[in-house]
Design a protein around this motif. Structure first.
Motif, PDB file in Angstrom:
ATOM      1  N   ASN A 184       4.226  -2.540   0.585  1.00 22.90           N
ATOM      2  CA  ASN A 184       4.563  -3.198   1.846  1.00 22.90           C
ATOM      3  C   ASN A 184       4.792  -2.169   2.959  1.00 22.90           C
ATOM      4  N   ILE A 185       5.472  -1.081   2.639  1.00 22.83           N
ATOM      5  CA  ILE A 185       5.707  -0.013   3.614  1.00 22.83           C
ATOM      6  C   ILE A 185       4.378   0.630   4.019  1.00 22.83           C
ATOM      7  N   SER A 186       3.501   0.826   3.036  1.00 22.41           N
ATOM      8  CA  SER A 186       2.185   1.413   3.333  1.00 22.41           C
ATOM      9  C   SER A 186       1.396   0.524   4.285  1.00 22.41           C
ATOM     10  N   ALA A 210      -4.575  -7.734   1.545  1.00 19.53           N
ATOM     11  CA  ALA A 210      -5.248  -8.619   0.585  1.00 19.53           C
ATOM     12  C   ALA A 210      -4.560  -8.539  -0.774  1.00 19.53           C
ATOM     13  N   ALA A 211      -4.213  -7.318  -1.186  1.00 19.95           N
ATOM     14  CA  ALA A 211      -3.513  -7.138  -2.463  1.00 19.95           C
ATOM     15  C   ALA A 211      -2.129  -7.781  -2.433  1.00 19.95           C
ATOM     16  N   LEU A 212      -1.400  -7.605  -1.328  1.00 21.11           N
ATOM     17  CA  LEU A 212      -0.075  -8.206  -1.206  1.00 21.11           C
ATOM     18  C   LEU A 212      -0.157  -9.734  -1.192  1.00 21.11           C
ATOM     19  N   VAL A 272       5.108  -5.638  12.073  1.00 19.62           N
ATOM     20  CA  VAL A 272       6.546  -5.672  11.794  1.00 19.62           C
ATOM     21  C   VAL A 272       6.953  -7.015  11.179  1.00 19.62           C
ATOM     22  N   LEU A 273       6.447  -8.104  11.737  1.00 16.35           N
ATOM     23  CA  LEU A 273       6.800  -9.426  11.213  1.00 16.35           C
ATOM     24  C   LEU A 273       6.265  -9.626   9.797  1.00 16.35           C
ATOM     25  N   ARG A 274       5.080  -9.126   9.536  1.00 16.84           N
ATOM     26  CA  ARG A 274       4.509  -9.232   8.191  1.00 16.84           C
ATOM     27  C   ARG A 274       5.341  -8.421   7.192  1.00 16.84           C
ATOM     28  N   PHE A 275       5.798  -7.253   7.612  1.00 22.97           N
ATOM     29  CA  PHE A 275       6.651  -6.427   6.753  1.00 22.97           C
ATOM     30  C   PHE A 275       7.950  -7.152   6.428  1.00 22.97           C
ATOM     31  N   ILE A 276       8.584  -7.743   7.457  1.00 17.25           N
ATOM     32  CA  ILE A 276       9.832  -8.476   7.249  1.00 17.25           C
ATOM     33  C   ILE A 276       9.598  -9.690   6.348  1.00 17.25           C
ATOM     34  N   GLN A 277       8.473 -10.352   6.525  1.00 17.87           N
ATOM     35  CA  GLN A 277       8.143 -11.530   5.727  1.00 17.87           C
ATOM     36  C   GLN A 277       8.061 -11.198   4.238  1.00 17.87           C
ATOM     37  N   LEU A 278       7.449 -10.068   3.926  1.00 16.61           N
ATOM     38  CA  LEU A 278       7.214  -9.720   2.524  1.00 16.61           C
ATOM     39  C   LEU A 278       8.348  -8.915   1.890  1.00 16.61           C
ATOM     40  N   LYS A 279       9.219  -8.336   2.724  1.00 15.28           N
ATOM     41  CA  LYS A 279      10.259  -7.435   2.212  1.00 15.28           C
ATOM     42  C   LYS A 279      11.099  -8.026   1.092  1.00 15.28           C
ATOM     43  N   PRO A 280      11.627  -9.262   1.213  1.00 15.25           N
ATOM     44  CA  PRO A 280      12.450  -9.793   0.119  1.00 15.25           C
ATOM     45  C   PRO A 280      11.645 -10.296  -1.079  1.00 15.25           C
ATOM     46  N   LYS A 281      10.324 -10.268  -0.985  1.00 20.80           N
ATOM     47  CA  LYS A 281       9.497 -10.863  -2.030  1.00 20.80           C
ATOM     48  C   LYS A 281       8.798  -9.839  -2.920  1.00 20.80           C
ATOM     49  N   VAL A 282       8.859  -8.562  -2.547  1.00 20.37           N
ATOM     50  CA  VAL A 282       8.195  -7.534  -3.346  1.00 20.37           C
ATOM     51  C   VAL A 282       9.243  -6.674  -4.043  1.00 20.37           C
ATOM     52  N   LEU A 283       9.001  -6.390  -5.324  1.00 17.82           N
ATOM     53  CA  LEU A 283       9.936  -5.571  -6.093  1.00 17.82           C
ATOM     54  C   LEU A 283       9.787  -4.098  -5.756  1.00 17.82           C
ATOM     55  N   LEU A 319      -2.325 -11.684  -2.729  1.00 14.72           N
ATOM     56  CA  LEU A 319      -2.526 -12.171  -4.099  1.00 14.72           C
ATOM     57  C   LEU A 319      -1.289 -11.947  -4.961  1.00 14.72           C
ATOM     58  N   LYS A 320      -0.574 -10.857  -4.718  1.00 15.95           N
ATOM     59  CA  LYS A 320       0.590 -10.511  -5.537  1.00 15.95           C
ATOM     60  C   LYS A 320       1.797 -11.382  -5.214  1.00 15.95           C
ATOM     61  N   VAL A 321       2.078 -11.577  -3.930  1.00 11.02           N
ATOM     62  CA  VAL A 321       3.273 -12.321  -3.523  1.00 11.02           C
ATOM     63  C   VAL A 321       3.070 -13.825  -3.670  1.00 11.02           C
ATOM     64  N   ASN A 322       1.881 -14.326  -3.312  1.00 13.97           N
ATOM     65  CA  ASN A 322       1.523 -15.731  -3.506  1.00 13.97           C
ATOM     66  C   ASN A 322       2.510 -16.673  -2.815  1.00 13.97           C
ATOM     67  N   ILE A 323       2.662 -16.517  -1.504  1.00 13.64           N
ATOM     68  CA  ILE A 323       3.584 -17.341  -0.728  1.00 13.64           C
ATOM     69  C   ILE A 323       3.141 -18.806  -0.765  1.00 13.64           C
ATOM     70  N   LYS A 324       4.082 -19.680  -1.117  1.00 14.32           N
ATOM     71  CA  LYS A 324       3.837 -21.127  -1.172  1.00 14.32           C
ATOM     72  C   LYS A 324       2.624 -21.473  -2.039  1.00 14.32           C
ATOM     73  N   ASN A 325       2.361 -20.659  -3.055  1.00 13.42           N
ATOM     74  CA  ASN A 325       1.220 -20.865  -3.951  1.00 13.42           C
ATOM     75  C   ASN A 325      -0.119 -20.897  -3.212  1.00 13.42           C
ATOM     76  N   GLU A 326      -0.180 -20.165  -2.102  1.00 10.97           N
ATOM     77  CA  GLU A 326      -1.407 -20.098  -1.314  1.00 10.97           C
ATOM     78  C   GLU A 326      -2.084 -18.732  -1.430  1.00 10.97           C
ATOM     79  N   GLY A 327      -1.623 -17.949  -2.423  1.00 11.23           N
ATOM     80  CA  GLY A 327      -2.128 -16.588  -2.568  1.00 11.23           C
ATOM     81  C   GLY A 327      -3.628 -16.513  -2.771  1.00 11.23           C
ATOM     82  N   ARG A 328      -4.160 -17.336  -3.663  1.00 10.96           N
ATOM     83  CA  ARG A 328      -5.603 -17.307  -3.933  1.00 10.96           C
ATOM     84  C   ARG A 328      -6.390 -17.898  -2.773  1.00 10.96           C
TER      85      ARG A 328
END
Length: 249
Positions: free
Chosen positions: A100-102, A148-150, A84-95, A152-161
């Protein structure tokens, strides 16, 4: 951490990983001590010991089964909170929210599978136990690839890679272990299958520990307010995830 303030929520994935792995190894040692299974490092079956050291068999009979049930129930709860927390974290960052729901749905189903594993022991109800195994490993593997895909795609704080590449490697290793496990099971090579199963579970737990990297940037709040006519929707007011700003002391 670069000297920056970190959220206490970073410890949640670490507690999940350490608690669950420690609990499962306690179950293993109890079962070995009671001669229910033979050790993982045994070259062959020993006289008087009946079973290969599968996790499900190790936690099949008391007192190990009592510990196993508690560990799996707590692990399922913690995994659900992480989901749940991971979903909330990414919700405003994915178009496109479908990925994210999956990820949320897959991890919730995997958590439900953990409860089936823990509460329906192998000898008590094998069918339900095997359903739990399939849910846990199947949707757990799917969750790893989605996250893993999210990452790389979202790249929070430029730490995606930095975080995403290890997650891709772990996801590939988990997938390989799942396939190898079922191949060995089909050929009744139980000793090696059991070793692969333990390795698979440890990889799963290590994967979820990596969420601490992103959770350290966020805090989560539950907002409770008096009922009003013009109130926010449940999904908007239940939780809020906000990033620590770089200029905070």
């Amino acid at each position: 951490m670069d000297g920056k303030k970190c959220s206490v929520w970073m410890f949640l994935p670490l507690v999940f990983t350490l608690f669950t792995s420690a609990g499962l190894w306690i179950v293993y040692f109890i079962a070995v001590e009671d001669d229910k299974i033979f050790p993982l490092n045994s070259a062959e079956r020993k006289p008087g010991v009946k079973h290969a050291p599968y996790i499900s068999i190790a936690g099949d009979q008391p007192p190990a089964s009592c510990v196993f049930s508690q560990v799996m129930n707590m692990a399922a709860f913690l995994a659900l909170v992480v989901a749940v927390l991971r979903f909330i974290q990414l919700k405003p960052k994915v178009l496109n929210p479908w990925l994210n729901i999956s990820g949320l749905v897959a991890l919730c189903l995997s958590s439900f599978g953990m409860t089936l594993l823990g509460n329906f022991q192998l000898t008590n109800d094998e069918e339900i136990h095997n359903v739990g195994t399939s849910l846990t490993f199947g949707f757990g593997t799917l969750t790893c690839w989605i996250q893993a895909a999210l990452t790389l795609k979202v790249n929070i704080k430029n730490e995606g890679r930095k975080v995403g590449i290890p997650r891709v490697i772990l996801s590939a290793l988990i997938t390989f272990c799942v396939v190898l496990y079922f191949i060995l099971m089909a050929q009744s090579i139980h000793m090696y299958a059991a070793r692969v199963q333990w390795g698979l579970v440890m990889c799963f737990l290590s994967y979820f520990g990596t969420f601490a990297v992103e959770f350290r940037h966020y805090r989560y709040e539950i907002v409770c307010s008096e009922y009003q006519e013009n109130f926010l929707s449940f999904s908007e007011s239940l939780s809020e995830a906000s990033e620590y700003q770089t200029d905070q002391v």
